[in-house]
Design a protein around this motif. Structure first.
Motif, PDB file in Angstrom:
ATOM      1  N   LEU A   1       0.817  -1.342   0.021  1.00  0.00           N
ATOM      2  CA  LEU A   1      -0.017   0.064  -0.124  1.00  0.00           C
ATOM      3  C   LEU A   1       0.885   1.365  -0.010  1.00  0.00           C
ATOM      4  O   LEU A   1       2.006   1.372   0.703  1.00  0.00           O
ATOM      5  CB  LEU A   1      -0.917  -0.141   1.266  1.00  0.00           C
ATOM      6  N   ASN A   2       0.243   2.231  -0.834  1.00  0.00           N
ATOM      7  CA  ASN A   2       1.371   3.475  -0.770  1.00  0.00           C
ATOM      8  C   ASN A   2       0.679   4.153   0.607  1.00  0.00           C
ATOM      9  O   ASN A   2      -0.081   3.840   1.184  1.00  0.00           O
ATOM     10  CB  ASN A   2       0.993   4.392  -1.864  1.00  0.00           C
ATOM     11  N   GLU A   3       1.203   5.356   0.953  1.00  0.00           N
ATOM     12  CA  GLU A   3       1.069   6.156   2.135  1.00  0.00           C
ATOM     13  C   GLU A   3      -0.539   6.593   2.278  1.00  0.00           C
ATOM     14  O   GLU A   3      -1.116   6.415   3.230  1.00  0.00           O
ATOM     15  CB  GLU A   3       1.805   7.344   2.052  1.00  0.00           C
ATOM     16  N   LEU A   4      -0.971   7.056   1.036  1.00  0.00           N
ATOM     17  CA  LEU A   4      -2.476   7.220   1.216  1.00  0.00           C
ATOM     18  C   LEU A   4      -3.273   6.101   1.264  1.00  0.00           C
ATOM     19  O   LEU A   4      -4.331   6.360   2.062  1.00  0.00           O
ATOM     20  CB  LEU A   4      -2.833   8.037  -0.195  1.00  0.00           C
ATOM     21  N   GLU A   5      -3.223   4.990   0.666  1.00  0.00           N
ATOM     22  CA  GLU A   5      -3.995   3.966   0.730  1.00  0.00           C
ATOM     23  C   GLU A   5      -3.995   3.342   2.260  1.00  0.00           C
ATOM     24  O   GLU A   5      -4.756   2.899   2.788  1.00  0.00           O
ATOM     25  CB  GLU A   5      -3.487   2.798  -0.085  1.00  0.00           C
ATOM     26  N   GLN A   6      -2.599   3.310   2.736  1.00  0.00           N
ATOM     27  CA  GLN A   6      -2.586   2.813   4.360  1.00  0.00           C
ATOM     28  C   GLN A   6      -3.164   3.585   5.301  1.00  0.00           C
ATOM     29  O   GLN A   6      -3.948   3.369   6.348  1.00  0.00           O
ATOM     30  CB  GLN A   6      -0.912   2.879   4.637  1.00  0.00           C
ATOM     31  N   ASP A   7      -3.133   5.270   4.899  1.00  0.00           N
ATOM     32  CA  ASP A   7      -3.816   6.091   5.601  1.00  0.00           C
ATOM     33  C   ASP A   7      -5.445   5.742   5.736  1.00  0.00           C
ATOM     34  O   ASP A   7      -5.973   5.975   6.758  1.00  0.00           O
ATOM     35  CB  ASP A   7      -3.592   7.617   5.208  1.00  0.00           C
ATOM     36  N   PHE A   8      -5.847   5.645   4.465  1.00  0.00           N
ATOM     37  CA  PHE A   8      -7.232   5.385   4.577  1.00  0.00           C
ATOM     38  C   PHE A   8      -7.715   4.009   5.423  1.00  0.00           C
ATOM     39  O   PHE A   8      -8.542   4.089   5.896  1.00  0.00           O
ATOM     40  CB  PHE A   8      -7.800   5.085   3.015  1.00  0.00           C
ATOM     41  N   LEU A   9      -6.890   2.969   5.111  1.00  0.00           N
ATOM     42  CA  LEU A   9      -7.232   1.571   5.773  1.00  0.00           C
ATOM     43  C   LEU A   9      -7.187   1.840   7.236  1.00  0.00           C
ATOM     44  O   LEU A   9      -7.924   1.431   7.964  1.00  0.00           O
ATOM     45  CB  LEU A   9      -6.282   0.745   5.170  1.00  0.00           C
ATOM     46  N   THR A  10      -6.131   2.560   7.516  1.00  0.00           N
ATOM     47  CA  THR A  10      -5.900   2.975   9.020  1.00  0.00           C
ATOM     48  C   THR A  10      -7.080   3.628   9.634  1.00  0.00           C
ATOM     49  O   THR A  10      -7.873   3.271  10.780  1.00  0.00           O
ATOM     50  CB  THR A  10      -4.770   3.838   9.405  1.00  0.00           C
ATOM     51  N   TYR A  11      -7.872   4.451   8.755  1.00  0.00           N
ATOM     52  CA  TYR A  11      -8.959   5.215   9.048  1.00  0.00           C
ATOM     53  C   TYR A  11     -10.065   4.469   9.187  1.00  0.00           C
ATOM     54  O   TYR A  11     -10.985   4.071  10.414  1.00  0.00           O
ATOM     55  CB  TYR A  11      -9.379   6.455   8.255  1.00  0.00           C
ATOM     56  N   VAL A  12     -10.394   3.599   8.389  1.00  0.00           N
ATOM     57  CA  VAL A  12     -11.367   2.526   8.295  1.00  0.00           C
ATOM     58  C   VAL A  12     -11.483   1.571   9.589  1.00  0.00           C
ATOM     59  O   VAL A  12     -12.548   1.496  10.005  1.00  0.00           O
ATOM     60  CB  VAL A  12     -11.496   1.553   6.903  1.00  0.00           C
ATOM     61  N   LEU A  13     -10.310   1.128   9.783  1.00  0.00           N
ATOM     62  CA  LEU A  13     -10.023   0.240  11.149  1.00  0.00           C
ATOM     63  C   LEU A  13      -9.914   0.994  12.360  1.00  0.00           C
ATOM     64  O   LEU A  13      -9.908   0.294  13.490  1.00  0.00           O
ATOM     65  CB  LEU A  13      -8.875  -0.680  10.746  1.00  0.00           C
TER      66      LEU A  13
END
Length: 301
Positions: free
Chosen positions: A145-157
């Motif tokens: 995951l790139n930084e944005l994708e990881q940021d979004f996933l962290t938010y979701v979880l």
């Protein structure tokens, strides 16, 4: 670590469901007026639907052939390509029965949600394991995951679980989230059942991080997962457990637990149905509503 956490969660849910299934079930009583509905009209989802796959597994009419799992849905079923199409088909036909995401199910004059084996389709019953038709919502991806994708996933979880909890069962305690404010776009493809939740999560995340653009496109779980494998999207939405080969090719996280609601037309006098009856209806062993009363009367004797 992601896969391990997912496996532990799914095993815990499975244990709860097995415990609830072990309890004694009482056959519902015959229902006056059921015979007037005539022939049963089964409404099912398309082959790639995660809801269809999960429903067939949970009700017990799926089968494995050469490593490929299929189901025995009756050929007489009308195939609906989305949750909304199932709801419309059932609302327009007094003899219809279908299944949809519990998060999208609302009792109305046109639609009635049935209890299954005496248990109502509620988020609380999914949470405590007493409702037998329960499945995960997953986000899956290929590669790093790139930084944005990881940021979004962290938010979701994390704090996004507050949104999950409004209509579904959360998988973690919500936590404070501080976005890295990364720029870019994210594409999400897949399940029509999970799409409304992901659209809400995406909209909430974009308010926190206005530098991001997230596009959610609904198709079905299998199509979304295939897109992720082929690099056609950043995340896939799946409303079923991933298959073994999918787990080998993709990383994934369970982001919510959802129930599958069994729905009938508002004119149907039924309030409760058993897993055994659902199996017989969706495989074509029961083709007339009167047969349900006959079965119930026979068991009562």
């Amino acid at each position: 670590m992601r896969k391990k956490r997912c496996l532990i969660l799914c095993l815990a849910v499975s244990t709860m469901l097995l415990g609830s299934c072990g309890a004694a079930k009482t056959t519902p009583n015959p229902v006056e007026g059921l015979e007037a509905l005539g022939s049963v009209q089964v409404i099912s989802r398309e082959g790639g639907s995660g809801t269809r796959s999960a429903f067939a597994d949970l009700v017990g009419f799926s089968k494995s052939t050469d490593g490929t799992k299929t189901d025995n849905t009756t050929d007489a079923a009308i195939i609906a390509e989305s949750t909304e199409a199932v709801i419309l088909s059932v609302s327009e036909n007094s003899a219809a029965i279908g299944y949809i995401s519990m998060g999208s199910a609302v009792d109305s004059e046109e639609i009635k949600i049935l209890a299954v084996d005496g248990t109502d389709a509620t988020t609380e019953n999914v949470r405590n394991g007493s409702y037998s038709l329960s499945r995960p919502f997953c986000l899956a991806w290929s590669g790093s995951l790139n930084e944005l994708e990881q940021d979004f996933l962290t938010y979701v979880l994390g704090s996004g679980q507050e949104i999950v909890e409004q209509s579904y069962v959360s998988v973690s305690n919500s936590t404070t989230f501080l976005s890295g404010q990364y720029e870019g776009a994210i594409t999400i493809h897949g399940s029509t059942s999970a799409a409304p939740l992901l659209e809400e999560l995406a909209a909430a995340y974009m308010e926190i991080n206005p530098h991001a653009v997230i596009n959610v496109t609904a198709s079905d779980s299998t199509s979304g997962l295939n897109d992720a494998m082929q690099g056609a999207c950043d995340f896939a939405m799946s409303s079923r457990e991933l298959k073994d080969y999918e787990k080998e090719l993709l990383d994934y996280e369970v982001i919510a637990q959802d129930g599958i609601a069994v729905i009938v037309n508002g004119l149907n006098p039924l309030a409760d149905i058993t897993l055994e009856e659902l199996n017989a209806i969706f495989t074509g062993d029961i083709t007339d509503w009167a047969a349900i009363n006959a079965e119930r009367e026979g068991k009562a004797q």
